[in-house]
Write a protein that holds these residues in place. Structure first.
Motif, PDB file in Angstrom:
ATOM      1  N   ALA A  72       8.704  -3.489   6.882  1.00 25.50           N
ATOM      2  CA  ALA A  72       7.292  -3.371   6.970  1.00 25.50           C
ATOM      3  C   ALA A  72       6.660  -2.049   6.365  1.00 25.50           C
ATOM      4  O   ALA A  72       5.833  -2.102   5.753  1.00 25.50           O
ATOM      5  CB  ALA A  72       6.702  -3.857   8.236  1.00 25.50           C
ATOM      6  N   ILE A  73       7.474  -1.128   6.721  1.00 29.17           N
ATOM      7  CA  ILE A  73       7.045   0.342   6.552  1.00 29.17           C
ATOM      8  C   ILE A  73       8.114   1.290   5.641  1.00 29.17           C
ATOM      9  O   ILE A  73       9.308   1.115   6.269  1.00 29.17           O
ATOM     10  CB  ILE A  73       6.481   0.973   7.722  1.00 29.17           C
ATOM     11  CG1 ILE A  73       5.305   0.249   8.302  1.00 29.17           C
ATOM     12  CG2 ILE A  73       5.908   2.412   7.648  1.00 29.17           C
ATOM     13  CD1 ILE A  73       4.874   0.489   9.989  1.00 29.17           C
ATOM     14  N   ILE A  74       7.802   2.075   4.938  1.00 28.47           N
ATOM     15  CA  ILE A  74       8.798   2.896   4.366  1.00 28.47           C
ATOM     16  C   ILE A  74       8.273   4.178   4.241  1.00 28.47           C
ATOM     17  O   ILE A  74       7.221   4.590   3.697  1.00 28.47           O
ATOM     18  CB  ILE A  74       9.341   2.389   2.904  1.00 28.47           C
ATOM     19  CG1 ILE A  74       9.856   0.879   2.972  1.00 28.47           C
ATOM     20  CG2 ILE A  74      10.355   3.167   2.521  1.00 28.47           C
ATOM     21  CD1 ILE A  74       9.908   0.296   1.577  1.00 28.47           C
ATOM     22  N   ILE A  90       3.255   0.722   3.288  1.00 25.21           N
ATOM     23  CA  ILE A  90       3.170  -0.528   4.117  1.00 25.21           C
ATOM     24  C   ILE A  90       2.714  -1.955   3.384  1.00 25.21           C
ATOM     25  O   ILE A  90       2.128  -1.736   2.501  1.00 25.21           O
ATOM     26  CB  ILE A  90       2.299  -0.256   5.395  1.00 25.21           C
ATOM     27  CG1 ILE A  90       2.352  -1.253   6.390  1.00 25.21           C
ATOM     28  CG2 ILE A  90       0.622   0.114   4.816  1.00 25.21           C
ATOM     29  CD1 ILE A  90       1.565  -0.875   7.673  1.00 25.21           C
ATOM     30  N   ARG A  91       3.308  -2.791   3.756  1.00 24.95           N
ATOM     31  CA  ARG A  91       2.796  -4.225   3.349  1.00 24.95           C
ATOM     32  C   ARG A  91       1.461  -4.625   3.775  1.00 24.95           C
ATOM     33  O   ARG A  91       1.050  -4.357   4.915  1.00 24.95           O
ATOM     34  CB  ARG A  91       3.733  -5.315   3.953  1.00 24.95           C
ATOM     35  CG  ARG A  91       5.282  -5.508   3.530  1.00 24.95           C
ATOM     36  CD  ARG A  91       6.248  -6.424   4.043  1.00 24.95           C
ATOM     37  NE  ARG A  91       7.410  -6.182   3.591  1.00 24.95           N
ATOM     38  CZ  ARG A  91       8.048  -6.661   2.599  1.00 24.95           C
ATOM     39  NH1 ARG A  91       7.511  -7.412   1.760  1.00 24.95           N
ATOM     40  NH2 ARG A  91       9.459  -6.486   2.580  1.00 24.95           N
ATOM     41  N   PHE A 115       8.719  -5.650  13.523  1.00 20.86           N
ATOM     42  CA  PHE A 115       8.899  -5.040  12.292  1.00 20.86           C
ATOM     43  C   PHE A 115       9.645  -3.945  12.231  1.00 20.86           C
ATOM     44  O   PHE A 115      10.141  -3.211  13.223  1.00 20.86           O
ATOM     45  CB  PHE A 115       7.769  -4.701  11.606  1.00 20.86           C
ATOM     46  CG  PHE A 115       6.598  -5.999  11.450  1.00 20.86           C
ATOM     47  CD1 PHE A 115       6.927  -6.958  10.407  1.00 20.86           C
ATOM     48  CD2 PHE A 115       5.519  -5.959  12.216  1.00 20.86           C
ATOM     49  CE1 PHE A 115       6.149  -8.246  10.229  1.00 20.86           C
ATOM     50  CE2 PHE A 115       4.631  -7.167  12.308  1.00 20.86           C
ATOM     51  CZ  PHE A 115       5.041  -8.326  11.197  1.00 20.86           C
ATOM     52  N   THR A 116      10.339  -3.616  11.104  1.00 20.64           N
ATOM     53  CA  THR A 116      11.222  -2.700  10.830  1.00 20.64           C
ATOM     54  C   THR A 116      10.630  -1.510   9.814  1.00 20.64           C
ATOM     55  O   THR A 116       9.936  -1.677   8.811  1.00 20.64           O
ATOM     56  CB  THR A 116      12.575  -3.027  10.042  1.00 20.64           C
ATOM     57  OG1 THR A 116      13.270  -3.973  10.876  1.00 20.64           O
ATOM     58  CG2 THR A 116      13.602  -1.884   9.832  1.00 20.64           C
ATOM     59  N   THR A 117      10.883  -0.334  10.156  1.00 26.15           N
ATOM     60  CA  THR A 117      10.388   1.083   9.231  1.00 26.15           C
ATOM     61  C   THR A 117      11.701   1.555   8.709  1.00 26.15           C
ATOM     62  O   THR A 117      12.633   1.763   9.372  1.00 26.15           O
ATOM     63  CB  THR A 117       9.570   1.964  10.290  1.00 26.15           C
ATOM     64  OG1 THR A 117       8.498   1.228  10.736  1.00 26.15           O
ATOM     65  CG2 THR A 117       9.241   3.091   9.425  1.00 26.15           C
ATOM     66  N   LYS A 118      11.654   1.904   7.504  1.00 25.19           N
ATOM     67  CA  LYS A 118      12.951   2.400   6.883  1.00 25.19           C
ATOM     68  C   LYS A 118      12.499   3.758   6.131  1.00 25.19           C
ATOM     69  O   LYS A 118      11.449   3.998   5.640  1.00 25.19           O
ATOM     70  CB  LYS A 118      13.542   1.581   5.894  1.00 25.19           C
ATOM     71  CG  LYS A 118      14.477   0.619   6.700  1.00 25.19           C
ATOM     72  CD  LYS A 118      15.378  -0.034   5.663  1.00 25.19           C
ATOM     73  CE  LYS A 118      16.763  -0.799   6.472  1.00 25.19           C
ATOM     74  NZ  LYS A 118      17.674  -1.195   5.511  1.00 25.19           N
ATOM     75  N   TYR A 147       0.942  -1.188   0.057  1.00 29.12           N
ATOM     76  CA  TYR A 147      -0.173   0.007  -0.134  1.00 29.12           C
ATOM     77  C   TYR A 147       0.911   1.105  -0.041  1.00 29.12           C
ATOM     78  O   TYR A 147       1.805   1.328   0.756  1.00 29.12           O
ATOM     79  CB  TYR A 147      -0.959   0.123   1.362  1.00 29.12           C
ATOM     80  CG  TYR A 147      -1.945  -1.139   1.310  1.00 29.12           C
ATOM     81  CD1 TYR A 147      -2.389  -1.606   0.273  1.00 29.12           C
ATOM     82  CD2 TYR A 147      -2.264  -1.312   2.845  1.00 29.12           C
ATOM     83  CE1 TYR A 147      -3.597  -2.886   0.617  1.00 29.12           C
ATOM     84  CE2 TYR A 147      -3.362  -2.252   2.952  1.00 29.12           C
ATOM     85  CZ  TYR A 147      -3.921  -2.872   1.849  1.00 29.12           C
ATOM     86  OH  TYR A 147      -4.956  -3.946   2.117  1.00 29.12           O
ATOM     87  N   ALA A 148       0.515   2.269  -0.707  1.00 25.62           N
ATOM     88  CA  ALA A 148       0.995   3.542  -0.871  1.00 25.62           C
ATOM     89  C   ALA A 148       0.011   4.432  -0.188  1.00 25.62           C
ATOM     90  O   ALA A 148      -1.009   4.598  -1.308  1.00 25.62           O
ATOM     91  CB  ALA A 148       1.641   3.966  -2.216  1.00 25.62           C
TER      92      ALA A 148
END
Length: 331
Positions: free
Chosen positions: A110-112, A174-175, A207-210, A82-83
């Motif tokens: 998981a999140i960017i 996000i996924r 989870f990781t956010t980048k 999803y964007a």
């Protein structure tokens, strides 16, 4: 089916759609584009149907705000990533490819967040997210490129891909599976800080956010709810307290909540000094809402709260008393 969905939440934003949707359509060949409409009463739907026939429309039956608006709309979106994009975002060529590549290559991400620059002053970062978000120990959010009201010029100083604590809801990747595993945004927030809450829950879940600087967007900021609106003050102060109650480590919960309530009082006094009395009342109303709902949010806690959530100890002291105005001065 395409791998990524660009989903724009709209409420009476006909002018914004007319101005900013063309860039999204032009530079998003990799994506299916949706507009999730929160029961607009302006010409939004007519504009979408006449000018943007390739854009899919999701009709929410009411104005559900940011959090519930996305929760409802994303039930109808099947793409893998999803964007979530504000209607006042101008995107740039090749903004999606670096995001897809990062998701595809790093399964724990998981999140960017992309680099978010100011649409009105494109040489500078934008307040809402800048080059990635962090927290101090007391739950005050700040960014690389923006601390409180000080926004830095983009001199490529934050062009490294790094792990961050939270990503801005202005342009939030996000996924799909993670979004639904975490039950999406907290709908009771309505708007403001729900993306930080979701990132914090993702962090506690491992989870990781980048931040990915190869993807660049420009954000107007405040186009839907102006900074001078007391409702914005109310939501920010109330939701921050809700978020802390849900996510802080147990040993720190009440000491930090009491400290935050004290700092909120100082903020209220500052509003009075500036003659912004409605904003002081908004803080008071936010506190009463917090007292009413504290038990509900406390019961949402689990046993996964991590202690290493913060990047700086006290951003308020650093900024207002030590004159620390830039991110790299904090360390």
């Amino acid at each position: 089916m395409k791998k990524i969905a660009v989903v724009i939440l709209n409420w009476n934003g006909a002018k914004l759609l007319d101005q900013f949707l063309p860039s999204v359509v032009a530079f998003s060949n990799e994506a299916t584009i949706y507009v999730a409409d929160n029961a607009s009463t302006d010409t939004s739907i007519e504009i979408l149907k006449s000018q943007f026939p390739s854009v899919k429309i999701i009709h929410n039956p009411g104005n559900y705000g940011f959090a519930m608006g996305y929760n409802e709309a994303l039930k109808y979106v099947d793409e893998e990533y999803y964007a979530l994009v504000n209607s006042d975002i101008e995107v740039t060529e090749n903004w999606l490819s670096p995001i897809i590549e990062l998701f595809d290559s790093q399964a724990k991400v998981a999140i960017i967040q992309p680099k978010i620059l100011d649409y009105k002053k494109k040489s500078h970062f934008e307040y809402a997210g800048a080059a990635g978000g962090f927290m101090d120990k007391y739950g005050y959010p700040f960014c690389r490129g923006r601390i409180f009201d000080t926004v830095e010029e983009d001199l490529k100083q934050y062009d490294d891909e790094i792990e961050i604590f939270w990503a801005s809801g202005a342009c939030f990747f996000i996924r799909k599976e993670v979004y639904h595993q975490l039950n999406g945004f907290d709908a009771t927030f309505f708007a403001h800080q729900e993306e930080i809450d979701l990132c914090w829950r993702a962090f506690n879940a491992g989870f990781t956010t980048k931040y990915n600087p190869k993807s660049v967007v420009y954000h107007v900021g405040g186009a839907t709810l102006k900074e001078e609106n007391p409702m914005k003050t109310y939501l920010n102060f109330r939701n921050s307290l809700f978020m802390l109650t849900k996510n802080l480590p147990k040993k720190d919960l009440f000491p930090i909540l009491f400290t935050r309530l004290f700092f909120d009082g100082l903020a209220g006094i500052q509003f009075i000094v500036k003659g912004r009395f409605k904003h002081c009342l908004a803080i008071i109303h936010a506190h009463f809402a917090f007292y009413k709902w504290i038990k509900t949010y406390y019961n949402q806690r689990n046993n996964e709260q991590k202690t290493n959530y913060y990047k700086a100890r006290n951003i308020v002291i650093s900024y207002f008393f030590k004159n620390t105005k830039k991110f790299d001065q904090l360390f």
